[in-house]
Design a protein around this motif. Structure first.
Motif, PDB file in Angstrom:
ATOM      1  N   CYS A  12      11.454   9.699 -10.574  1.00  9.00           N
ATOM      2  CA  CYS A  12      12.069   8.501  -9.981  1.00  9.00           C
ATOM      3  C   CYS A  12      11.039   7.473  -9.525  1.00  9.00           C
ATOM      4  CB  CYS A  12      12.929   8.880  -8.784  1.00  9.00           C
ATOM      5  SG  CYS A  12      14.382   9.819  -9.231  1.00  9.00           S
ATOM      6  N   LYS A  13       9.783   7.871  -9.416  1.00  9.83           N
ATOM      7  CA  LYS A  13       8.771   6.992  -8.842  1.00  9.83           C
ATOM      8  C   LYS A  13       8.679   5.622  -9.522  1.00  9.83           C
ATOM      9  CE  LYS A  13       4.448   7.233  -6.563  1.00  9.83           C
ATOM     10  NZ  LYS A  13       3.629   8.146  -5.849  1.00  9.83           N
ATOM     11  N   PRO A  14       8.649   5.511 -10.852  1.00 14.10           N
ATOM     12  CA  PRO A  14       8.555   4.184 -11.457  1.00 14.10           C
ATOM     13  C   PRO A  14       9.812   3.334 -11.246  1.00 14.10           C
ATOM     14  CG  PRO A  14       8.093   5.901 -13.091  1.00 14.10           C
ATOM     15  CD  PRO A  14       8.544   6.569 -11.844  1.00 14.10           C
ATOM     16  N   PHE A  15      10.938   3.996 -11.025  1.00 16.02           N
ATOM     17  CA  PHE A  15      12.206   3.279 -10.877  1.00 16.02           C
ATOM     18  C   PHE A  15      12.655   3.164  -9.423  1.00 16.02           C
ATOM     19  CE2 PHE A  15      12.251   5.565 -14.937  1.00 16.02           C
ATOM     20  CZ  PHE A  15      12.282   4.474 -15.801  1.00 16.02           C
ATOM     21  N   LYS A  16      11.784   3.531  -8.490  1.00 15.21           N
ATOM     22  CA  LYS A  16      12.169   3.580  -7.081  1.00 15.21           C
ATOM     23  C   LYS A  16      12.724   2.262  -6.552  1.00 15.21           C
ATOM     24  CE  LYS A  16      10.700   5.152  -2.526  1.00 15.21           C
ATOM     25  NZ  LYS A  16      11.892   4.656  -1.980  1.00 15.21           N
ATOM     26  N   PRO A  17      12.116   1.111  -6.800  1.00  8.67           N
ATOM     27  CA  PRO A  17      12.701  -0.127  -6.274  1.00  8.67           C
ATOM     28  C   PRO A  17      14.120  -0.395  -6.793  1.00  8.67           C
ATOM     29  CG  PRO A  17      10.438  -0.515  -6.956  1.00  8.67           C
ATOM     30  CD  PRO A  17      10.812   0.864  -7.416  1.00  8.67           C
ATOM     31  N   VAL A  18      14.335  -0.155  -8.069  1.00  7.15           N
ATOM     32  CA  VAL A  18      15.673  -0.359  -8.644  1.00  7.15           C
ATOM     33  C   VAL A  18      16.644   0.666  -8.062  1.00  7.15           C
ATOM     34  CG1 VAL A  18      17.007  -0.311 -10.780  1.00  7.15           C
ATOM     35  CG2 VAL A  18      14.735  -1.349 -10.756  1.00  7.15           C
ATOM     36  N   LEU A  19      16.212   1.905  -7.956  1.00  5.30           N
ATOM     37  CA  LEU A  19      17.050   2.959  -7.403  1.00  5.30           C
ATOM     38  C   LEU A  19      17.408   2.667  -5.942  1.00  5.30           C
ATOM     39  CD1 LEU A  19      18.328   5.661  -8.166  1.00  5.30           C
ATOM     40  CD2 LEU A  19      16.262   6.775  -7.318  1.00  5.30           C
ATOM     41  N   THR A  24      21.477   1.276  -2.031  1.00  5.64           N
ATOM     42  CA  THR A  24      21.893   0.384  -0.948  1.00  5.64           C
ATOM     43  C   THR A  24      23.202  -0.314  -1.286  1.00  5.64           C
ATOM     44  OG1 THR A  24      19.590   0.031  -0.301  1.00  5.64           O
ATOM     45  CG2 THR A  24      21.195  -1.592   0.463  1.00  5.64           C
ATOM     46  N   LEU A  25      23.327  -0.795  -2.511  1.00  6.22           N
ATOM     47  CA  LEU A  25      24.576  -1.444  -2.934  1.00  6.22           C
ATOM     48  C   LEU A  25      25.747  -0.470  -2.907  1.00  6.22           C
ATOM     49  CD1 LEU A  25      23.353  -3.705  -5.874  1.00  6.22           C
ATOM     50  CD2 LEU A  25      24.154  -4.437  -3.613  1.00  6.22           C
ATOM     51  N   ALA A  26      25.525   0.761  -3.321  1.00  6.73           N
ATOM     52  CA  ALA A  26      26.595   1.765  -3.284  1.00  6.73           C
ATOM     53  C   ALA A  26      27.033   2.044  -1.843  1.00  6.73           C
ATOM     54  CB  ALA A  26      26.140   3.054  -3.965  1.00  6.73           C
ATOM     55  N   ALA A  27      26.069   2.153  -0.935  1.00  3.55           N
ATOM     56  CA  ALA A  27      26.398   2.403   0.471  1.00  3.55           C
ATOM     57  C   ALA A  27      27.173   1.227   1.068  1.00  3.55           C
ATOM     58  CB  ALA A  27      25.124   2.675   1.273  1.00  3.55           C
ATOM     59  N   TRP A  28      26.725   0.005   0.796  1.00  5.87           N
ATOM     60  CA  TRP A  28      27.426  -1.176   1.310  1.00  5.87           C
ATOM     61  C   TRP A  28      28.807  -1.315   0.684  1.00  5.87           C
ATOM     62  CZ3 TRP A  28      26.879  -3.987   5.443  1.00  5.87           C
ATOM     63  CH2 TRP A  28      25.651  -3.996   6.092  1.00  5.87           C
ATOM     64  N   PHE A  68      30.952   9.115   3.521  1.00  3.77           N
ATOM     65  CA  PHE A  68      29.729   8.330   3.411  1.00  3.77           C
ATOM     66  C   PHE A  68      28.502   9.229   3.277  1.00  3.77           C
ATOM     67  CE2 PHE A  68      26.090   6.298   5.545  1.00  3.77           C
ATOM     68  CZ  PHE A  68      25.886   5.264   4.660  1.00  3.77           C
ATOM     69  N   PHE A  69      28.423  10.248   4.124  1.00  6.04           N
ATOM     70  CA  PHE A  69      27.253  11.122   4.055  1.00  6.04           C
ATOM     71  C   PHE A  69      27.261  11.973   2.792  1.00  6.04           C
ATOM     72  CE2 PHE A  69      27.135  10.140   8.626  1.00  6.04           C
ATOM     73  CZ  PHE A  69      25.852   9.616   8.662  1.00  6.04           C
ATOM     74  N   ARG A  70      28.442  12.360   2.299  1.00  2.00           N
ATOM     75  CA  ARG A  70      28.513  13.063   1.016  1.00  2.00           C
ATOM     76  C   ARG A  70      28.037  12.154  -0.111  1.00  2.00           C
ATOM     77  NH1 ARG A  70      33.915  14.092   1.274  1.00  2.00           N
ATOM     78  NH2 ARG A  70      34.108  15.047   3.290  1.00  2.00           N
ATOM     79  N   LEU A  71      28.467  10.892  -0.080  1.00  2.00           N
ATOM     80  CA  LEU A  71      28.024   9.922  -1.089  1.00  2.00           C
ATOM     81  C   LEU A  71      26.508   9.786  -1.067  1.00  2.00           C
ATOM     82  CD1 LEU A  71      28.585   7.622  -3.174  1.00  2.00           C
ATOM     83  CD2 LEU A  71      28.693   6.081  -1.203  1.00  2.00           C
ATOM     84  N   LEU A  72      25.934   9.613   0.124  1.00  2.00           N
ATOM     85  CA  LEU A  72      24.474   9.493   0.213  1.00  2.00           C
ATOM     86  C   LEU A  72      23.779  10.741  -0.303  1.00  2.00           C
ATOM     87  CD1 LEU A  72      23.717   7.674   3.581  1.00  2.00           C
ATOM     88  CD2 LEU A  72      23.678   6.768   1.266  1.00  2.00           C
ATOM     89  N   GLY A  73      24.317  11.904   0.011  1.00  4.38           N
ATOM     90  CA  GLY A  73      23.726  13.141  -0.470  1.00  4.38           C
ATOM     91  C   GLY A  73      23.756  13.254  -1.992  1.00  4.38           C
TER      92      GLY A  73
END
Length: 97
Positions: A12-19, A24-28, A68-73
């Motif tokens: 995930c490291k190269p894609f971290k900013p996009v991820l 963040t968009l999914a959480a909002w 919400f916490f399940r989604l984040l997990g």
């Protein structure tokens, strides 16, 4: 320690900013559109028709924030929550750490 810990996955490291933006968009989206379009009808029903409104609101809040916490997990790579048994034993409270 009772804080969430995130261990980034190597792929995930190269894609971290996009991820980060997508997470963040999914959480909002969950908090705004999800609440307005999915949860608010249940809150309205509880406000007008429930005999025990306080208990209904607490239950709806529990469902909303658990989701919400399940989604984040699910969408956050390496995220885990370590919650001690003492904290788990506390009910009907908001804990800010």
């Amino acid at each position: 320690m009772n804080e969430p810990s995130a261990r980034p996955l190597p792929f995930c490291k190269p894609f971290k900013p996009v991820l980060d933006v997508l997470i963040t968009l999914a959480a909002w989206t969950y908090f705004t559109a999800g609440f307005v379009f999915f949860y608010s009808p249940f809150y309205a029903w509880a406000a007008f028709f429930s005999k025990d409104g306080e208990r209904s609101f607490q239950r709806l809040n529990h469902i909303f924030f658990s989701g919400f916490f399940r989604l984040l997990g699910l969408i956050t790579p390496g995220l885990s929550f370590r919650i001690s048994d003492d904290v788990r034993a506390i009910h009907s409270s908001v804990i800010v750490s």
